[in-house]
Design an enzyme around this catalytic site. Structure first.
Site, mmCIF file in Angstrom:
data_model
loop_
_atom_site.group_PDB
_atom_site.id
_atom_site.type_symbol
_atom_site.label_atom_id
_atom_site.label_comp_id
_atom_site.label_asym_id
_atom_site.label_seq_id
_atom_site.Cartn_x
_atom_site.Cartn_y
_atom_site.Cartn_z
ATOM 1 N N CYS A 11 -3.245 -8.668 -19.655
ATOM 2 C CA CYS A 11 -3.443 -7.856 -18.448
ATOM 3 C C CYS A 11 -2.357 -8.060 -17.398
ATOM 4 O O CYS A 11 -2.538 -7.667 -16.248
ATOM 5 C CB CYS A 11 -4.819 -8.119 -17.845
ATOM 6 S SG CYS A 11 -5.186 -9.840 -17.546
ATOM 7 N N ASN B 282 1.796 -12.629 -16.027
ATOM 8 C CA ASN B 282 2.641 -12.869 -14.847
ATOM 9 C C ASN B 282 2.697 -14.356 -14.523
ATOM 10 O O ASN B 282 3.774 -14.943 -14.379
ATOM 11 C CB ASN B 282 2.086 -12.114 -13.632
ATOM 12 C CG ASN B 282 2.091 -10.611 -13.837
ATOM 13 O OD1 ASN B 282 2.696 -10.111 -14.767
ATOM 14 N ND2 ASN B 282 1.414 -9.894 -12.960
ATOM 15 N N HIS C 259 0.829 -1.200 0.000
ATOM 16 C CA HIS C 259 0.000 0.000 0.000
ATOM 17 C C HIS C 259 0.867 1.255 0.000
ATOM 18 O O HIS C 259 0.558 2.236 -0.656
ATOM 19 C CB HIS C 259 -0.918 0.011 1.227
ATOM 20 C CG HIS C 259 -2.177 -0.769 1.014
ATOM 21 N ND1 HIS C 259 -2.893 -1.329 2.040
ATOM 22 C CD2 HIS C 259 -2.851 -1.083 -0.115
ATOM 23 C CE1 HIS C 259 -3.942 -1.947 1.551
ATOM 24 N NE2 HIS C 259 -3.947 -1.819 0.252
#
Length: 578
Positions: free
Chosen positions: A508, A460, A194
C-alpha cells in the site's frame, strides 16, 4: 529567450498560457508593545478579522457549484474549522492581553509556531498540512490589514493564464480553476498538500518548489508547464510547442481509453487476475474507488479522526466514522489501520507525549497504542462495533515483534467479550493484520505470519528504514530509491513467505500505484495492490501490459542485480522481448 525552470510534479498534464504572477502579500507587522488602554480594542479587531475571514470562505463556498463544490467544499470546511479552533483564538487573545502583542504580531507568532510543528513531522502528507495553517492565517492577516482579496477582479484576468505564485490555498485554486486558469506553478509547497490533491482531482497541471520563478518571470510571459517532467518552459521554442500539441492529442485519446477500464477486471496480459484496492480516509475516497471497480479498501487511515478533533474522539464518534466507511464500501472489505501517530504528531491529537530526538525511531504506531491502552481499547471497540455493518479488518502499524501482535489479539478478544456482554453483535472471527514497514518485521515475517491473518507492506517507510534515508530529506533524494536491490529483496522475501503461508499480502505504499513499478511488483509475485483512487485506472492499464510468466521468470535475475541501473535494463529487455 527560452528558459527552463525545474520543480517537483504535483499534478500531471501540460498547459500553455500566459504567466500571471501573484506575489505573496507583505503584511506590515508592528512588534512594539501594545499600550494597556488599547488591549481590548485590539482583541476586538482580531475577532472582527476572524469573522471577516469566515465570511470570505463562506462566500467562496457559495460561489462554487456542482462537482467543483463537492470537490473543494471539504477543503473549505477544513479551513473554516481552523478558524473556529477555540485554542487558536483563545491563545491569540491571551497573547494580546497578557503579552501586549498587537493582533498582526500575535498572528505571525502563532503562524510561525504552528508551521514549525508541521514542518517537523516526518509524514509528508501530514507535514503538508502546515500549508493549510499558513493559508488560513494569511486570510485573517489580510482581513486584519483591510487587504481582503477581490476575487472578482482576479477572475477576469485568469482565463487562459498560468498562475505563478509562492503558494495557493485550495479554495482559491478551485475558484480560479472554475474560471479558466490552466496550471499552477508554486515556489514552495508539497505534492501532498491539499492544493496539490485538489489540482490532481481537477486535472490541473501543478508544479511545486520551483525555484526562481517569482523573481525571474514577468506578467504575460508565454510559458509551457509540464506536470509530468516537473518543468516550466518560458518562451517555448517550436519543438516545445510541437510536443505540447502531440501531448494534447494523446491525452484526449488516453482519457477516453482509460475511462473504459472503470469497473473492468484487473488481469495481466497472460490472464492472471490481480486485485486493486484503494487507500482512503474520507467517504468520498471510498465512493470514488467503488465506481472504479476496486476489490476493497486496502488502507483506511484513522489519524485524521484524531488530528482534526478537539480532544480525543469518543468511542461513539469513532464508531460512526468507521461504520460509515464500512457501509460506504457496499460489502467490499475495509482494512482499518489503527492509530499511526508518533511523538511528532501525538501531541496535536491530544495524546501528550514527551518530545523525542528521533520520532521516526521512537514511540509511534503500535508502540504508542500499547502505552495508551485506554485510547487503543476505545478505538478497537469502535472498529469491532462497526464490523457488524460489513467486512472489516484491523491492520496494526509499526509492528516489530510478534508479541505486539499477540497483545493486540488479546485486547481484541477482550473487547469483543465485553461488547457481546453489553448486547452488541460482534462477528465470531476477526481478521488481524501486521503492517510490514520496518526491517525487523520483514526479516522475522515467518513468525508474524503465525500470528497474523494477513500482511500489508508499507513500502514508503520500509524503503526509508532499509536504506537509512529520510524520505523527507531533500539532500537524500538520490538515496531513497524503492527500486534499490536491498528493498526488492526484502519485498520478495515478505511476499514469498506470505504466499507460502497461504495468507494475503497487499502493498500500500506509493509504488503500488506507480505504473513504472508494475512489472517489478508482478515479477516479485505481488497480487494485491492498494493505492490512491486516482491511480486505479492507470495502474490497471499498466498491469494489463505485464506478462506475468515472463516477469516471474525474470525475478531471480532481478534479485541478483547489483544496482538500480541493472534492474532497469533487465525490465527493459523483458518488455522488449515480451
Amino acid at each position: 529567450m527560452r528558459r527552463v525552470f525545474k520543480g517537483n510534479p504535483a499534478a500531471p498534464g501540460m498547459a500553455l498560457g500566459r504567466v500571471r504572477l501573484e506575489r505573496p502579500a507583505r503584511f506590515s507587522i508592528d512588534n512594539t508593545p501594545l499600550p494597556d488602554e488599547q488591549v481590548e480594542a485590539e482583541v476586538a479587531r482580531l475577532e472582527h478579522a476572524f469573522a471577516a475571514a469566515r465570511e470570505d470562505m463562506a462566500e467562496l463556498k457559495r460561489k462554487l457549484h456542482g462537482a467543483l463544490a463537492r470537490e473543494v467544499g471539504e477543503f473549505i470546511d477544513a479551513h473554516a474549522q481552523l478558524l473556529d479552533d477555540p485554542d487558536l483564538i483563545e491563545g491569540l487573545r491571551a497573547m494580546i492581553r497578557k503579552g501586549h502583542y498587537r493582533a498582526a504580531a500575535a498572528l505571525k507568532a502563532q503562524r510561525d509556531r504552528l508551521v514549525a510543528v508541521f514542518d517537523d513531522m516526518d509524514d509528508p502528507y501530514l507535514r503538508s498540512r502546515g500549508e493549510d495553517v499558513d493559508h488560513v492565517i494569511a486570510r485573517v492577516q489580510s482581513a486584519l490589514a483591510r487587504q481582503a482579496s477581490s476575487e472578482e477582479k482576479k477572475i477576469a484576468t485568469r482565463v487562459g493564464e498560468i498562475l505563478v505564485t509562492e503558494s495557493v490555498a485550495p479554495g482559491e485554486l478551485a475558484h480560479l480553476a472554475s474560471h479558466g486558469i490552466l496550471a499552477v506553478v508554486a515556489g514552495s509547497g508539497s505534492p501532498y498538500s491539499h492544493s496539490a490533491i485538489l489540482a490532481r482531482s481537477l486535472h490541473l497541471p501543478m508544479l511545486v518548489n520551483v525555484g526562481g520563478v517569482l523573481e525571474d518571470l514577468r506578467d504575460g510571459d508565454l510559458a509551457l508547464v509540464d506536470g509530468v517532467r516537473g518543468e516550466i518552459v518560458v518562451h517555448p521554442a517550436a519543438q516545445d510547442l510541437a510536443q505540447y500539441r502531440n501531448w494534447q492529442r494523446e491525452a484526449l485519446r488516453e482519457g477516453q481509453r482509460l475511462a473504459q477500464l472503470a469497473r473492468a477486471e484487473t488481469r495481466t496480459r497472460d490472464g492472471r487476475a490481480l486485485r486493486l484496492f484503494a487507500n482512503a480516509e474520507r467517504p468520498e475516497d471510498i465512493e470514488r474507488a467503488r465506481h472504479l471497480g476496486v476489490a476493497g479498501i486496502g488502507l483506511y487511515r484513522t489519524e485524521f479522526l484524531f488530528l482534526a478533533h478537539d480532544g480525543l474522539p469518543s468511542e461513539d464518534e469513532q464508531f460512526a466514522a468507521y461504520r460509515d466507511a464500512v457501509l460506504g464500501a457496499g460489502g467490499l472489505p475495509v482494512t482499518i489501520r489503527t492509530l499511526d501517530l508518533g511523538a511528532d504528531k501525538a501531541d496535536a491529537a491530544g495524546l501528550v507525549m514527551e518530545a523525542e530526538p528521533n520520532p521516526a525511531l521512537g514511540v509511534r504506531g503500535i508502540r504508542l497504542s500499547l502505552q495508551q491502552i485506554d485510547v487503543f481499547v476505545t478505538q478497537l471497540r469502535a472498529i469491532l462495533r462497526a464490523s457488524c455493518y460489513g467486512p472489516a479488518r484491523i491492520l496494526v502499524p509499526m509492528i516489530t515483534d510478534v508479541a505486539e501482535l499477540e497483545e493486540v489479539r488479546r485486547l481484541i478478544d477482550e473487547c469483543a467479550r465485553d461488547l457481546r456482554t453489553a448486547g452488541h453483535e460482534i462477528p465470531d472471527q476477526f481478521e488481524l493484520g501486521a503492517m510490514i514497514e520496518v526491517p525487523a518485521a520483514a526479516i522475522n515475517v515467518r513468525a508474524l505470519l503465525e500470528a497474523a491473518d494477513f500482511l500489508a507492506i508499507g513500502s514508503n517507510d520500509l524503503t526509508q528504514y532499509v536504506l537509512a534515508a529520510d524520505r523527507n530529506n531533500d539532500q537524500l533524494g538520490k538515496l531513497y530509491r524503492p527500486a534499490h536491490p536491498a528493498v526488492l529483496r526484502m519485498l520478495s522475501w515478505v511476499i514469498g513467505n506470505a504466499r507460502r503461508a497461504g495468507k494475503p499480502v497487499c502493498l500500500c505504499g506509493e509504488i503500488a500505484g506507480d505504473p513504472a513499478f508494475a512489472p517489478v511488483l508482478v515479477a516479485l509475485g505481488l497480487e494485491d495492490f492498494s493505492m490512491a483512487a486516482d491511480r486505479i485506472l492507470t495502474q490497471r492499464d499498466a498491469l494489463s501490459h505485464c506478462d506475468r510468466k515472463t516477469l516471474r521468470a525474470l525475478a531471480p535475475r532481478l534479485l541478483r542485480a547489483r544496482d538500480n541501473d541493472e534492474i532497469a535494463a533487465l525490465l527493459q529487455s523483458a518488455q522488449a522481448s515480451a
